[in-house]
Design a protein around this motif. Structure first.
Motif, PDB file in Angstrom:
ATOM      1  N   GLU A   1       0.951  -1.009  -0.160  1.00  0.00           N
ATOM      2  CA  GLU A   1       0.023  -0.097   0.089  1.00  0.00           C
ATOM      3  C   GLU A   1       0.941   1.203   0.068  1.00  0.00           C
ATOM      4  OE1 GLU A   1      -3.074   0.110  -0.401  1.00  0.00           O
ATOM      5  OE2 GLU A   1      -3.833  -1.799   0.116  1.00  0.00           O
ATOM      6  N   ASP A   2       0.744   2.058  -1.184  1.00  0.00           N
ATOM      7  CA  ASP A   2       1.217   3.473  -1.069  1.00  0.00           C
ATOM      8  C   ASP A   2       0.706   4.338  -0.206  1.00  0.00           C
ATOM      9  OD1 ASP A   2       3.335   2.657  -3.023  1.00  0.00           O
ATOM     10  OD2 ASP A   2       1.961   2.746  -4.532  1.00  0.00           O
ATOM     11  N   GLU A   3      -0.333   4.352  -0.043  1.00  0.00           N
ATOM     12  CA  GLU A   3      -1.352   5.250   0.959  1.00  0.00           C
ATOM     13  C   GLU A   3      -2.156   4.272   1.882  1.00  0.00           C
ATOM     14  OE1 GLU A   3      -3.222   8.468  -1.085  1.00  0.00           O
ATOM     15  OE2 GLU A   3      -1.609   8.892  -2.607  1.00  0.00           O
ATOM     16  N   VAL A   4      -2.227   5.119   3.130  1.00  0.00           N
ATOM     17  CA  VAL A   4      -2.923   4.602   3.960  1.00  0.00           C
ATOM     18  C   VAL A   4      -3.714   5.795   4.887  1.00  0.00           C
ATOM     19  CG1 VAL A   4      -3.216   3.010   6.164  1.00  0.00           C
ATOM     20  CG2 VAL A   4      -1.942   2.515   4.365  1.00  0.00           C
ATOM     21  N   GLU A   5      -5.128   5.615   5.049  1.00  0.00           N
ATOM     22  CA  GLU A   5      -5.766   6.786   5.628  1.00  0.00           C
ATOM     23  C   GLU A   5      -5.646   6.589   7.264  1.00  0.00           C
ATOM     24  OE1 GLU A   5      -6.743   7.719   1.948  1.00  0.00           O
ATOM     25  OE2 GLU A   5      -7.159   5.815   2.714  1.00  0.00           O
ATOM     26  N   LEU A   6      -5.654   5.219   7.567  1.00  0.00           N
ATOM     27  CA  LEU A   6      -5.973   4.941   8.903  1.00  0.00           C
ATOM     28  C   LEU A   6      -5.302   3.861   9.454  1.00  0.00           C
ATOM     29  CD1 LEU A   6      -6.882   5.747  12.043  1.00  0.00           C
ATOM     30  CD2 LEU A   6      -8.998   4.376  11.108  1.00  0.00           C
ATOM     31  N   ILE A   7      -4.406   3.685  10.373  1.00  0.00           N
ATOM     32  CA  ILE A   7      -3.649   2.511  10.993  1.00  0.00           C
ATOM     33  C   ILE A   7      -4.376   2.311  12.324  1.00  0.00           C
ATOM     34  CG2 ILE A   7      -1.572   1.322  11.613  1.00  0.00           C
ATOM     35  CD1 ILE A   7      -0.238   3.128   9.774  1.00  0.00           C
ATOM     36  N   LEU A   8      -4.922   1.028  12.409  1.00  0.00           N
ATOM     37  CA  LEU A   8      -5.249   0.388  13.764  1.00  0.00           C
ATOM     38  C   LEU A   8      -4.328  -0.377  14.466  1.00  0.00           C
ATOM     39  CD1 LEU A   8      -9.178  -0.397  13.445  1.00  0.00           C
ATOM     40  CD2 LEU A   8      -8.119   1.597  14.151  1.00  0.00           C
ATOM     41  N   LEU A   9      -3.625   0.214  15.273  1.00  0.00           N
ATOM     42  CA  LEU A   9      -2.377  -0.577  15.721  1.00  0.00           C
ATOM     43  C   LEU A   9      -2.509  -1.276  17.212  1.00  0.00           C
ATOM     44  CD1 LEU A   9       0.601  -1.319  15.295  1.00  0.00           C
ATOM     45  CD2 LEU A   9       1.033   1.218  16.215  1.00  0.00           C
ATOM     46  N   ASP A  10      -2.281  -2.489  17.384  1.00  0.00           N
ATOM     47  CA  ASP A  10      -2.365  -3.133  18.650  1.00  0.00           C
ATOM     48  C   ASP A  10      -1.105  -2.725  19.541  1.00  0.00           C
ATOM     49  OD1 ASP A  10      -3.278  -4.834  20.658  1.00  0.00           O
ATOM     50  OD2 ASP A  10      -2.329  -6.796  19.877  1.00  0.00           O
ATOM     51  N   VAL A  11      -1.218  -2.533  20.731  1.00  0.00           N
ATOM     52  CA  VAL A  11       0.034  -2.291  21.432  1.00  0.00           C
ATOM     53  C   VAL A  11       0.517  -3.396  21.595  1.00  0.00           C
ATOM     54  CG1 VAL A  11       0.336  -1.501  24.045  1.00  0.00           C
ATOM     55  CG2 VAL A  11      -1.230  -0.524  22.788  1.00  0.00           C
ATOM     56  N   GLN A  12       0.178  -4.325  22.213  1.00  0.00           N
ATOM     57  CA  GLN A  12       1.100  -5.789  22.308  1.00  0.00           C
ATOM     58  C   GLN A  12       1.281  -6.617  20.895  1.00  0.00           C
ATOM     59  OE1 GLN A  12      -1.238  -7.269  25.705  1.00  0.00           O
ATOM     60  NE2 GLN A  12       0.418  -6.290  27.175  1.00  0.00           N
ATOM     61  N   LEU A  13       2.327  -6.707  20.587  1.00  0.00           N
ATOM     62  CA  LEU A  13       2.607  -7.412  19.400  1.00  0.00           C
ATOM     63  C   LEU A  13       3.751  -8.319  19.573  1.00  0.00           C
ATOM     64  CD1 LEU A  13       2.024  -4.758  16.582  1.00  0.00           C
ATOM     65  CD2 LEU A  13       0.669  -6.679  17.069  1.00  0.00           C
ATOM     66  N   GLN A  14       3.741  -9.152  18.805  1.00  0.00           N
ATOM     67  CA  GLN A  14       5.257 -10.124  18.670  1.00  0.00           C
ATOM     68  C   GLN A  14       6.200  -9.550  17.922  1.00  0.00           C
ATOM     69  OE1 GLN A  14       5.579 -13.036  20.177  1.00  0.00           O
ATOM     70  NE2 GLN A  14       3.460 -13.054  20.908  1.00  0.00           N
ATOM     71  N   GLY A  15       7.348  -9.449  18.582  1.00  0.00           N
ATOM     72  CA  GLY A  15       8.407  -8.609  17.876  1.00  0.00           C
ATOM     73  C   GLY A  15       8.447  -7.259  18.168  1.00  0.00           C
ATOM     74  N   LEU A  16       8.411  -6.264  17.471  1.00  0.00           N
ATOM     75  CA  LEU A  16       8.435  -4.906  17.844  1.00  0.00           C
ATOM     76  C   LEU A  16       7.018  -4.433  18.474  1.00  0.00           C
ATOM     77  CD1 LEU A  16      10.147  -2.188  17.526  1.00  0.00           C
ATOM     78  CD2 LEU A  16       9.197  -1.917  15.499  1.00  0.00           C
ATOM     79  N   ASN A  17       6.920  -3.958  19.601  1.00  0.00           N
ATOM     80  CA  ASN A  17       5.548  -3.647  19.950  1.00  0.00           C
ATOM     81  C   ASN A  17       4.964  -2.485  19.294  1.00  0.00           C
ATOM     82  OD1 ASN A  17       5.992  -1.272  21.650  1.00  0.00           O
ATOM     83  ND2 ASN A  17       7.085  -2.470  23.002  1.00  0.00           N
ATOM     84  N   GLY A  18       3.504  -2.376  19.698  1.00  0.00           N
ATOM     85  CA  GLY A  18       2.989  -1.168  18.813  1.00  0.00           C
ATOM     86  C   GLY A  18       3.615   0.143  19.011  1.00  0.00           C
ATOM     87  N   LEU A  19       3.956   0.552  20.595  1.00  0.00           N
ATOM     88  CA  LEU A  19       4.154   1.903  20.888  1.00  0.00           C
ATOM     89  C   LEU A  19       5.613   1.963  20.374  1.00  0.00           C
ATOM     90  CD1 LEU A  19       3.445   1.759  24.785  1.00  0.00           C
ATOM     91  CD2 LEU A  19       2.239   3.051  22.968  1.00  0.00           C
ATOM     92  N   ASP A  20       6.702   1.042  20.356  1.00  0.00           N
ATOM     93  CA  ASP A  20       7.864   1.368  19.556  1.00  0.00           C
ATOM     94  C   ASP A  20       7.750   1.517  18.011  1.00  0.00           C
ATOM     95  OD1 ASP A  20       8.969   1.167  22.053  1.00  0.00           O
ATOM     96  OD2 ASP A  20       9.312  -0.806  21.957  1.00  0.00           O
ATOM     97  N   GLY A  21       6.642   0.889  17.261  1.00  0.00           N
ATOM     98  CA  GLY A  21       6.441   0.743  16.004  1.00  0.00           C
ATOM     99  C   GLY A  21       5.852   1.995  15.298  1.00  0.00           C
ATOM    100  N   ILE A  22       5.299   2.785  16.290  1.00  0.00           N
ATOM    101  CA  ILE A  22       4.711   4.005  15.872  1.00  0.00           C
ATOM    102  C   ILE A  22       5.586   4.987  14.874  1.00  0.00           C
ATOM    103  CG2 ILE A  22       3.691   6.523  16.347  1.00  0.00           C
ATOM    104  CD1 ILE A  22       2.343   5.111  18.825  1.00  0.00           C
ATOM    105  N   ALA A  23       6.966   5.239  15.150  1.00  0.00           N
ATOM    106  CA  ALA A  23       7.645   6.017  14.621  1.00  0.00           C
ATOM    107  C   ALA A  23       8.034   5.293  13.075  1.00  0.00           C
ATOM    108  CB  ALA A  23       9.047   6.174  15.327  1.00  0.00           C
ATOM    109  N   SER A  24       8.214   4.228  12.919  1.00  0.00           N
ATOM    110  CA  SER A  24       8.542   3.686  11.937  1.00  0.00           C
ATOM    111  C   SER A  24       7.246   3.600  10.689  1.00  0.00           C
ATOM    112  CB  SER A  24       8.784   2.074  11.854  1.00  0.00           C
ATOM    113  OG  SER A  24      10.063   1.868  12.525  1.00  0.00           O
ATOM    114  N   LEU A  25       5.950   3.247  11.470  1.00  0.00           N
ATOM    115  CA  LEU A  25       4.835   3.474  10.726  1.00  0.00           C
ATOM    116  C   LEU A  25       4.782   4.988  10.168  1.00  0.00           C
ATOM    117  CD1 LEU A  25       2.578   1.158  12.868  1.00  0.00           C
ATOM    118  CD2 LEU A  25       3.503   0.634  10.380  1.00  0.00           C
TER     119      LEU A  25
END
Length: 202
Positions: A45-69
């Motif tokens: 996907e080149d464009e995304v209007e909204l990301i629903l992101l779980d906090v607890q994820l395997q690997g990189l968690n949601g909080l730490d992944g916000i910047a990358s997203l």
């Protein structure tokens, strides 16, 4: 053009369920799914209007992944989704750039309403006041319910808890149900996890 939504959650059942709710309620929406931050970043996907992101994820968690997203999709709104309403987690999410927070325990109609608001660019409840009082999500338990919770966390059955506290099994069952509701969980094991994580039991 349909609105594009990316759902990142490592529970396939939740992704399927919320996907059906949103598709039925929103109509023209294109939902992509990912089980992790890493998988999401490889989305075509080149464009995304909204990301629903779980906090607890395997690997990189949601909080730490916000910047990358946000680097991958700079214009996308990011709404955190979690089964646990932890004030500190909510504050951290907003400080790291999240645009909203939705509890998984919300009724489908309410979740649909909040997602609709996010897609329209509206501010979700709670974002404008990050004070400790506003985000005080401490469960309202009675002293007796704290006692029941402590014994529940030790793995005792309702019958054994009743013997320890000199209560009938039916009374204990009522306290357990009230405690689960206050913690916003659906099982004894989840209650024990949340209680330990939030320091409600020793």
């Amino acid at each position: 053009m349909p609105l594009r939504l990316l759902l990142i959650d490592d529970h396939a059942l939740f992704r399927s369920g919320i996907g059906m709710v949103l598709s039925a309620g929103l109509g023209a929406i294109d939902i992509s799914e990912a089980a992790s931050i890493e998988q999401a970043l490889h989305s075509p996907e080149d464009e995304v209007e909204l990301i629903l992101l779980d906090v607890q994820l395997q690997g990189l968690n949601g909080l730490d992944g916000i910047a990358s997203l946000k680097r991958r999709w700079p214009t996308a709104r990011i709404v955190m989704v979690s089964a646990v309403q932890d004030g500190q987690v909510i504050r951290n999410a907003f400080k790291r750039g999240a645009d909203g927070f939705i509890c998984k325990a919300e009724a489908p109609a309410r979740m649909l309403e909040l997602v609709s608001q996010a897609l329209l660019g509206e501010q979700l409840p709670g974002h404008d006041d990050l004070s400790d009082d506003a985000l005080d999500t401490s469960p309202k338990l009675t002293p007796r319910q704290y006692e029941v919770l402590d014994l529940l966390c030790q793995g005792l059955s309702n019958k054994m808890i009743g013997r320890r506290l000199n209560l009938s099994e039916n009374t204990v069952r009522g306290h357990v149900q009230a405690t689960l509701a206050a913690l916003q969980v659906s099982s004894r094991s989840e209650a024990a996890f949340v209680a330990r994580r939030r320091g409600l039991v020793s």
